[in-house]
Scaffold this active site. Sequence first.
Site, PDB file in Angstrom:
ATOM      1  N   HIS A  29       0.872  -1.187   0.000  1.00 25.68           N
ATOM      2  CA  HIS A  29       0.000   0.000   0.000  1.00 25.68           C
ATOM      3  C   HIS A  29       0.901   1.226   0.000  1.00 25.68           C
ATOM      4  O   HIS A  29       1.241   1.778   1.048  1.00 25.68           O
ATOM      5  CB  HIS A  29      -0.910  -0.030   1.230  1.00 25.68           C
ATOM      6  CG  HIS A  29      -1.976   1.019   1.224  1.00 25.68           C
ATOM      7  ND1 HIS A  29      -3.197   0.841   1.839  1.00 25.68           N
ATOM      8  CD2 HIS A  29      -2.026   2.269   0.691  1.00 25.68           C
ATOM      9  CE1 HIS A  29      -3.935   1.927   1.686  1.00 25.68           C
ATOM     10  NE2 HIS A  29      -3.234   2.807   0.992  1.00 25.68           N
ATOM     11  N   HIS A  31       1.352   4.755  -2.396  1.00 27.30           N
ATOM     12  CA  HIS A  31       1.013   5.634  -3.515  1.00 27.30           C
ATOM     13  C   HIS A  31       2.296   6.331  -3.953  1.00 27.30           C
ATOM     14  O   HIS A  31       2.860   7.117  -3.183  1.00 27.30           O
ATOM     15  CB  HIS A  31      -0.028   6.665  -3.087  1.00 27.30           C
ATOM     16  CG  HIS A  31      -1.315   6.046  -2.634  1.00 27.30           C
ATOM     17  ND1 HIS A  31      -2.340   5.764  -3.502  1.00 27.30           N
ATOM     18  CD2 HIS A  31      -1.721   5.639  -1.410  1.00 27.30           C
ATOM     19  CE1 HIS A  31      -3.341   5.214  -2.826  1.00 27.30           C
ATOM     20  NE2 HIS A  31      -2.991   5.113  -1.555  1.00 27.30           N
ATOM     21  N   HIS A 209      -9.409   0.605  -1.804  1.00 27.88           N
ATOM     22  CA  HIS A 209      -9.463   1.248  -0.495  1.00 27.88           C
ATOM     23  C   HIS A 209     -10.889   1.122   0.046  1.00 27.88           C
ATOM     24  O   HIS A 209     -11.860   1.397  -0.667  1.00 27.88           O
ATOM     25  CB  HIS A 209      -9.128   2.731  -0.610  1.00 27.88           C
ATOM     26  CG  HIS A 209      -7.678   3.031  -0.823  1.00 27.88           C
ATOM     27  ND1 HIS A 209      -6.915   2.405  -1.781  1.00 27.88           N
ATOM     28  CD2 HIS A 209      -6.853   3.919  -0.193  1.00 27.88           C
ATOM     29  CE1 HIS A 209      -5.685   2.887  -1.726  1.00 27.88           C
ATOM     30  NE2 HIS A 209      -5.609   3.804  -0.772  1.00 27.88           N
ATOM     31  N   GLU A 212     -11.516   3.035   5.661  1.00 29.92           N
ATOM     32  CA  GLU A 212     -10.588   3.981   6.294  1.00 29.92           C
ATOM     33  C   GLU A 212     -11.458   5.095   6.879  1.00 29.92           C
ATOM     34  O   GLU A 212     -11.729   5.124   8.066  1.00 29.92           O
ATOM     35  CB  GLU A 212      -9.598   4.534   5.271  1.00 29.92           C
ATOM     36  CG  GLU A 212      -8.643   5.580   5.836  1.00 29.92           C
ATOM     37  CD  GLU A 212      -7.880   6.344   4.754  1.00 29.92           C
ATOM     38  OE1 GLU A 212      -6.891   6.985   5.108  1.00 29.92           O
ATOM     39  OE2 GLU A 212      -8.278   6.316   3.577  1.00 29.92           O
ATOM     40  N   ASP A 290       1.680   3.965   2.888  1.00 25.63           N
ATOM     41  CA  ASP A 290       0.634   4.776   2.250  1.00 25.63           C
ATOM     42  C   ASP A 290       1.245   5.914   1.439  1.00 25.63           C
ATOM     43  O   ASP A 290       1.587   5.746   0.276  1.00 25.63           O
ATOM     44  CB  ASP A 290      -0.339   5.282   3.319  1.00 25.63           C
ATOM     45  CG  ASP A 290      -1.695   5.679   2.746  1.00 25.63           C
ATOM     46  OD1 ASP A 290      -1.887   5.587   1.518  1.00 25.63           O
ATOM     47  OD2 ASP A 290      -2.571   6.083   3.530  1.00 25.63           O
ATOM     48  N   ASP A 291       1.351   7.111   2.026  1.00 25.44           N
ATOM     49  CA  ASP A 291       1.944   8.294   1.379  1.00 25.44           C
ATOM     50  C   ASP A 291       3.060   8.804   2.296  1.00 25.44           C
ATOM     51  O   ASP A 291       2.881   9.776   3.037  1.00 25.44           O
ATOM     52  CB  ASP A 291       0.879   9.382   1.182  1.00 25.44           C
ATOM     53  CG  ASP A 291      -0.260   8.910   0.301  1.00 25.44           C
ATOM     54  OD1 ASP A 291      -0.151   9.032  -0.926  1.00 25.44           O
ATOM     55  OD2 ASP A 291      -1.263   8.404   0.849  1.00 25.44           O
TER      56      ASP A 291
END
Length: 348
Positions: A29, A31, A209, A212, A290-291
């Site tokens: 996961h 990005h 996704h 969340e 994630d980011d």
Amino acid sequence: MTTATPDFSKIPRERLPELLRTMPKTELHLHIEGSLEPELIFQLAQRNGVKLAYPSVEALRKAYAFTDLQSFLDIYYAGASVLLKEEDFFDMAMAYFRRAKADNVVHAELFFDPQTHTERGVSFETVVKGLTRACETAKRELGVSSLLIMCFLRHLSEEAAFATLEDALPWRSHFVGVGLDSGERGNPPEKFARVYAKCRELGLRLVAHAGEEGPAEYIWNALDVLKVERIDHGVRCVEDPKLVQRLAAEQVPLTVCPLSNVKLCVFKTLDQHNLASLLDAGLCVTVNSDDPAYFGGYINQNFLETFDSLPALGAREAYQLALNSIDASFAPAVDKQAWRQQLAGVFS
């Protein structure tokens, strides 16, 4: 060939940080646009003549104070505006791969958002060629394997997703699957039912996704309507005990992102995170970043801070999380078996 489970009773707790850092792991996961560090944003802006709304790297980094997913997305899309040429996408991905190598990531499955770029006039070809070249270079020079997963932006229409899929088909061999990201609120999985059915016909791997900011119902619908193989995030599954039972029984992987969850106020603090209870419930949980440029850390930082905040997590859980990440990846079976043996060796 089966791999023997280590004897965790012989591993002292003080070894835990070292094990978290050195154990082989996959990242499922991530990005890639969310790995753009402020320094690289400014470097690419200068190279491409893009004027930024922030006067300095420090000012941009100070803006990373998010109250929810949308406040993050606003600055995320602004950062992506510096990505214009194939070389930009290559440089961005290589910067991530070097950090992944340092964190002992053996395999990464990178999400990319073509609509973020095509809406600015950057061609799908430019995006995918830059990322593919980085994947090939990372494998050759760093020994990190990778796959690309094309994501649809869920705040846009299903028609826009179909158009993106059409653009992508000439490059079908460059990506392994599709995902669904951007703002969950008001954009349920079933909005993309038809485009996911088409992707399934094309033999693409399916993830999305869900759970969340969106409710547990979104996880049910991602599984039953979109028929995904993995749930990205999924932490709100605990709101529905029957869903938790199903996720455990079917061993549906959850790609959990602890630091992201705190940064976006899904949990107030890391010591309130439900990662340990998800593991206790027998779910196939993985840890991811994630980011990472926006949320305070790459994968090892997520492991270290989470284990520091949740005393219930020890060597057994570290091993299980790493093993889950290997098992849940879309990598070839022969590679997975080699990584399982490496993992057991680290804990022996």
